[in-house]
Design a protein around this motif. Structure first.
Motif, mmCIF file in Angstrom:
data_model
loop_
_atom_site.group_PDB
_atom_site.id
_atom_site.type_symbol
_atom_site.label_atom_id
_atom_site.label_comp_id
_atom_site.label_asym_id
_atom_site.label_seq_id
_atom_site.Cartn_x
_atom_site.Cartn_y
_atom_site.Cartn_z
ATOM 1 N N PHE A 23 -3.080 -11.839 4.570
ATOM 2 C CA PHE A 23 -3.471 -10.623 4.137
ATOM 3 C C PHE A 23 -3.471 -9.522 5.425
ATOM 4 O O PHE A 23 -3.572 -9.855 6.407
ATOM 5 N N LEU A 24 -3.797 -8.219 4.718
ATOM 6 C CA LEU A 24 -3.883 -7.035 5.535
ATOM 7 C C LEU A 24 -5.151 -6.411 4.966
ATOM 8 O O LEU A 24 -5.179 -6.152 3.782
ATOM 9 N N VAL A 25 -5.900 -6.029 5.895
ATOM 10 C CA VAL A 25 -7.007 -4.991 5.482
ATOM 11 C C VAL A 25 -6.693 -3.562 6.144
ATOM 12 O O VAL A 25 -6.935 -3.387 7.429
ATOM 13 N N LEU A 26 -6.669 -2.605 5.380
ATOM 14 C CA LEU A 26 -6.210 -1.593 5.580
ATOM 15 C C LEU A 26 -7.731 -0.271 5.710
ATOM 16 O O LEU A 26 -7.702 0.733 5.942
ATOM 17 N N GLU A 66 3.334 9.313 -0.214
ATOM 18 C CA GLU A 66 3.499 9.825 -1.639
ATOM 19 C C GLU A 66 2.774 11.068 -1.521
ATOM 20 O O GLU A 66 1.909 11.363 -1.197
ATOM 21 N N VAL A 72 -0.460 2.877 9.968
ATOM 22 C CA VAL A 72 -2.036 2.664 9.490
ATOM 23 C C VAL A 72 -2.358 1.484 10.166
ATOM 24 O O VAL A 72 -1.566 0.627 10.331
ATOM 25 N N LYS A 73 -3.634 1.745 10.947
ATOM 26 C CA LYS A 73 -4.106 0.769 11.632
ATOM 27 C C LYS A 73 -4.948 -0.201 10.645
ATOM 28 O O LYS A 73 -5.765 0.534 9.704
ATOM 29 N N GLY A 74 -4.945 -1.372 10.916
ATOM 30 C CA GLY A 74 -5.811 -2.098 10.274
ATOM 31 C C GLY A 74 -6.181 -3.502 10.996
ATOM 32 O O GLY A 74 -5.776 -3.587 12.074
ATOM 33 N N LEU A 75 -6.460 -4.645 9.976
ATOM 34 C CA LEU A 75 -6.561 -6.034 10.639
ATOM 35 C C LEU A 75 -5.856 -6.877 9.482
ATOM 36 O O LEU A 75 -5.878 -6.679 8.576
ATOM 37 N N ASP A 76 -5.339 -7.948 10.313
ATOM 38 C CA ASP A 76 -4.798 -9.001 9.616
ATOM 39 C C ASP A 76 -5.594 -10.062 9.254
ATOM 40 O O ASP A 76 -6.996 -10.105 9.525
ATOM 41 N N GLN A 77 -5.104 -11.177 8.552
ATOM 42 C CA GLN A 77 -6.082 -12.324 8.271
ATOM 43 C C GLN A 77 -7.004 -13.152 9.355
ATOM 44 O O GLN A 77 -7.952 -13.707 9.256
ATOM 45 N N ILE A 134 -3.633 -4.646 13.734
ATOM 46 C CA ILE A 134 -2.379 -4.520 13.524
ATOM 47 C C ILE A 134 -2.057 -3.042 13.180
ATOM 48 O O ILE A 134 -2.879 -2.334 12.721
ATOM 49 N N GLY A 177 -2.924 6.184 -0.964
ATOM 50 C CA GLY A 177 -3.954 5.040 -1.393
ATOM 51 C C GLY A 177 -4.845 4.602 -0.323
ATOM 52 O O GLY A 177 -6.198 4.606 -0.378
ATOM 53 N N VAL A 178 -4.242 4.288 1.081
ATOM 54 C CA VAL A 178 -5.202 3.986 2.156
ATOM 55 C C VAL A 178 -5.969 5.112 2.436
ATOM 56 O O VAL A 178 -7.092 4.938 2.763
ATOM 57 N N PHE A 200 0.747 -1.118 -0.031
ATOM 58 C CA PHE A 200 0.083 -0.058 0.045
ATOM 59 C C PHE A 200 1.072 1.123 0.231
ATOM 60 O O PHE A 200 2.142 1.337 0.490
ATOM 61 N N VAL A 240 3.317 2.095 6.187
ATOM 62 C CA VAL A 240 3.086 2.293 4.647
ATOM 63 C C VAL A 240 3.779 3.599 4.090
ATOM 64 O O VAL A 240 3.992 4.518 4.859
ATOM 65 N N ALA A 255 6.173 -1.756 -1.266
ATOM 66 C CA ALA A 255 5.219 -0.958 -2.186
ATOM 67 C C ALA A 255 6.259 0.399 -2.601
ATOM 68 O O ALA A 255 5.992 1.334 -2.876
#
Lengths: 269, 269
Positions: free
Chosen positions: A259-262, B38, B21-26, B31, A239-240, A235, B35, B163
């Motif tokens: 995988f990661l979900v952001l 840009e 960035v905060k998110g979720l894993d599988q 997590i 983009g996020v 990412f 990232v 990335a």
């Protein structure tokens, strides 16, 4: 695993998409390597030259229409009157009923990141930031694995010659439309063109790309109205941010069982 | 293996290059992922706005100078009078003694492949086809392995956040200048800018890129006068053709102990 039945995909039997090149390997042995062709395609909208893209050129009409759509130069309800593709002079003309003039837009040009530099004309960023994806489509965790595996195993130009990116439009755990190109932006534009031409519903679909989840990939997915975007790659922060603003489900670094979900994790069940 | 001593490289301690960035894993576990950022950087040459690039923006001056060089908008002997970088409005102005006007050139624009779409202004293709690299610099087979290994193990933004693409200027088996960016074209342009600013000899160097060997990577390497180009990734047909025409040594698919040479194998010993 079920057999892939794509509606459309690259024709890996088409030898015009490759060139055979002679060379040497690490032992100094002579080898013949398959490498992908890249060719210029100049796109005209009515009487105006818009851009020259480098492409493998397997689906020039879809590429041209998708490019113009994604650049806001034709709109989703546009009536296309005629498409004139001339292979010899590597041009394609898209003719609409509406008069078009993008001289001003062509002047405002942002060269985006991506892997190289994509070009975005005009005020697409401002438009996208106001868009919200409302689709309630869900994706099962197991579909993420199944899609990745099926797509990776599909006979492709990538497996034949490398140096190419792929994009796939999927529904549930089935990949449907597979496009490849030297630029992944071309691949996504070809899918956009196919969707437009065949009036395919998008709000129940999943988009898979081999490339990175940079801002312009988010923009194009959102413009197509697709609620879920998956990549095996990583990412960028912007983009996020755009995915969160537009309520797009963003699944990255999808490899094996990881995988990661952001963004938009509520669509994952 | 010896320790890397780069003359310049990305500062992976610089937290402005990432965003957390905060998110979720599988597993649905929360997590925090790093990232890459840009940002837009608008480049002016004297009084003319040339382009807006999306970049991680760690070396704006090198990027701007390298970009203008690689687009033939400043020449290798150009006297740069002043560089004005304004962080707040994300612009950089390069001022030369010579008067410049590229209005015409800016209109002739080819959006190239690459991973996304690079933009090449004007008649660079025609110019490059006439260039021949005369350097007698050699590369030992073992250096190819040593360079790849050292570069892969270098602490990098890629290892931190993914990335991102990297380009490295090397001499013999030593990597010297490491640049990364969201677009590999930015990475190569930053190296070109550094070479220009520090008057570095190029005809005895080796260029390494993580990206694919497409036509515009060949063009930029040849423009810099570097005789040998290595990538872990693949080739396009036009890239190979340009390398052969310009007598550039092209080494691709360099992974582990394997590689392919599709042009200029006489420089490998």
């Amino acid at each position: 695993m079920k057999k892939n039945k794509y509606i459309i995909q690259p024709n890996i039997e088409d030898i015009s998409l490759y060139e055979k090149v002679k060379g040497l390997d690490q032992e100094g042995e002579r080898i013949s390597a398959k490498v992908v062709q890249e060719r210029p395609l100049t796109i005209y909208l009515n009487n105006q030259e818009i851009v020259t893209l480098m492409t493998i050129n397997d689906y020039p009409e879809y590429l041209a229409i998708g490019y113009l759509l994604n650049q806001n130069m034709i709109n989703p309800n546009e009536r296309i009157r005629k498409v004139e593709y001339d292979k010899d002079i590597q041009t394609i003309v898209i003719r609409t009923n509406r008069k078009t003039n993008y001289e001003k837009l062509l002047k405002k040009k942002i060269t985006t990141s991506g892997c190289a530099q994509g070009t975005v004309f005009g005020d697409i960023y401002e438009e996208i930031e106001k868009t919200k994806i409302k689709s309630k489509t869900k994706i099962k965790k197991i579909w993420i694995y199944e899609l990745s595996k099926q797509i990776t195993l599909t006979p492709s130009l990538y497996l034949e010659a490398g140096a190419i990116h792929g994009c796939v439009l999927c529904k549930n755990n089935s990949p449907l439309i597979y496009m490849e190109d030297v630029g992944r932006h071309n691949a996504i534009d070809k899918i956009a063109g196919f969707i437009f031409k065949n009036k395919i519903t998008t709000n129940d679909k999943i988009f898979y790309t081999t490339g990175r989840l940079t801002s312009e990939m988010i923009i194009k997915t959102v413009k197509m109205g697709i609620p879920i975007l998956i990549s095996r790659s990583g990412f960028t922060a912007w983009g996020v941010e755009l995915a969160m603003k537009t309520n797009l489900t963003l699944i990255g670094r999808a490899k094996g069982k990881r995988f990661l979900v952001l963004s938009g994790h509520t669509r994952i069940t």
